[in-house]
Design a protein around this motif. Structure first.
Motif, short mmCIF file in Angstrom:
data_model
loop_
_atom_site.label_atom_id
_atom_site.label_comp_id
_atom_site.label_asym_id
_atom_site.label_seq_id
_atom_site.Cartn_x
_atom_site.Cartn_y
_atom_site.Cartn_z
N MET A 1 0.85 -1.18 0.00
CA MET A 1 0.00 0.00 0.00
C MET A 1 0.89 1.24 0.00
O MET A 1 1.74 1.43 0.86
CB MET A 1 -0.88 -0.02 1.24
N ALA A 2 0.70 2.10 -0.94
CA ALA A 2 1.48 3.33 -1.04
C ALA A 2 0.98 4.35 -0.02
O ALA A 2 -0.20 4.42 0.28
CB ALA A 2 1.39 3.90 -2.43
N THR A 3 1.91 5.10 0.52
CA THR A 3 1.56 6.11 1.51
C THR A 3 1.64 7.49 0.89
O THR A 3 2.32 7.71 -0.09
CB THR A 3 2.49 6.03 2.72
N SER A 4 0.95 8.41 1.49
CA SER A 4 0.95 9.78 1.01
C SER A 4 1.64 10.67 2.04
O SER A 4 1.30 10.65 3.21
CB SER A 4 -0.48 10.26 0.81
N CYS A 5 2.62 11.43 1.57
CA CYS A 5 3.35 12.31 2.49
C CYS A 5 2.43 13.33 3.15
O CYS A 5 2.65 13.73 4.28
CB CYS A 5 4.46 13.04 1.74
N GLU A 6 1.38 13.76 2.45
CA GLU A 6 0.50 14.80 2.99
C GLU A 6 -0.22 14.36 4.26
O GLU A 6 -0.58 15.19 5.08
CB GLU A 6 -0.52 15.24 1.94
N SER A 7 -0.42 13.05 4.45
CA SER A 7 -1.13 12.59 5.64
C SER A 7 -0.17 12.05 6.70
O SER A 7 -0.61 11.54 7.73
CB SER A 7 -2.13 11.49 5.27
N CYS A 8 1.13 12.18 6.48
CA CYS A 8 2.13 11.67 7.42
C CYS A 8 2.41 12.68 8.53
O CYS A 8 2.48 13.88 8.29
CB CYS A 8 3.43 11.35 6.67
N GLY A 9 2.62 12.18 9.73
CA GLY A 9 2.94 13.04 10.87
C GLY A 9 4.32 13.65 10.78
O GLY A 9 4.61 14.64 11.46
N ASN A 10 5.20 13.08 9.95
CA ASN A 10 6.55 13.61 9.78
C ASN A 10 6.62 14.72 8.74
O ASN A 10 7.66 15.32 8.55
CB ASN A 10 7.51 12.50 9.38
N PHE A 11 5.53 14.98 8.04
CA PHE A 11 5.48 15.98 6.98
C PHE A 11 4.96 17.28 7.59
O PHE A 11 3.77 17.47 7.80
CB PHE A 11 4.53 15.48 5.88
N VAL A 12 5.88 18.19 7.92
CA VAL A 12 5.53 19.41 8.66
C VAL A 12 5.94 20.66 7.89
O VAL A 12 6.82 20.62 7.03
CB VAL A 12 6.19 19.43 10.06
N TYR A 13 5.32 21.77 8.25
CA TYR A 13 5.62 23.04 7.60
C TYR A 13 6.90 23.62 8.18
O TYR A 13 7.03 23.76 9.40
CB TYR A 13 4.46 24.02 7.78
N ASP A 14 7.84 23.96 7.32
CA ASP A 14 9.11 24.56 7.73
C ASP A 14 9.02 26.06 7.45
O ASP A 14 8.97 26.48 6.30
CB ASP A 14 10.26 23.94 6.94
#
Length: 58
Positions: A1-14
Motif C-alpha cells: 500500500m502506497a503512503t501519502s506524504c501529505e497525511s504523514c505526521g513527519n510531513f511538517v511546515y518549515d
C-alpha cells in the motif's frame, strides 16, 4: 500500500523554507528509491491523526 506524504505526521511546515518538508533523514539509498518510484512505501510513515489518542481514551 502506497503512503501519502501529505497525511504523514513527519510531513511538517518549515517556516524557514516556507514549505512542507519531511522531518525524517533518509539515507542515500532510501532517498534514491523515493525519487525513482511512483509509489514509495515509506518505512517511517506515521498517520498524522492527532485525535487518534483521544478516541482511544473514550
Amino acid at each position: 500500500m502506497a503512503t501519502s506524504c501529505e497525511s504523514c505526521g513527519n510531513f511538517v511546515y518549515d517556516e524557514e523554507y516556507e514549505c512542507y518538508t519531511c522531518e525524517v533523514d533518509l539515507d542515500e539509498d532510501e532517498m534514491a528509491r523515493f525519487l525513482q518510484d511512483k509509489f514509495y512505501n515509506c518505512p517511517y510513515y506515521q498517520l498524522g491523526d492527532e485525535y487518534r489518542i483521544v478516541r482511544k481514551q473514550m
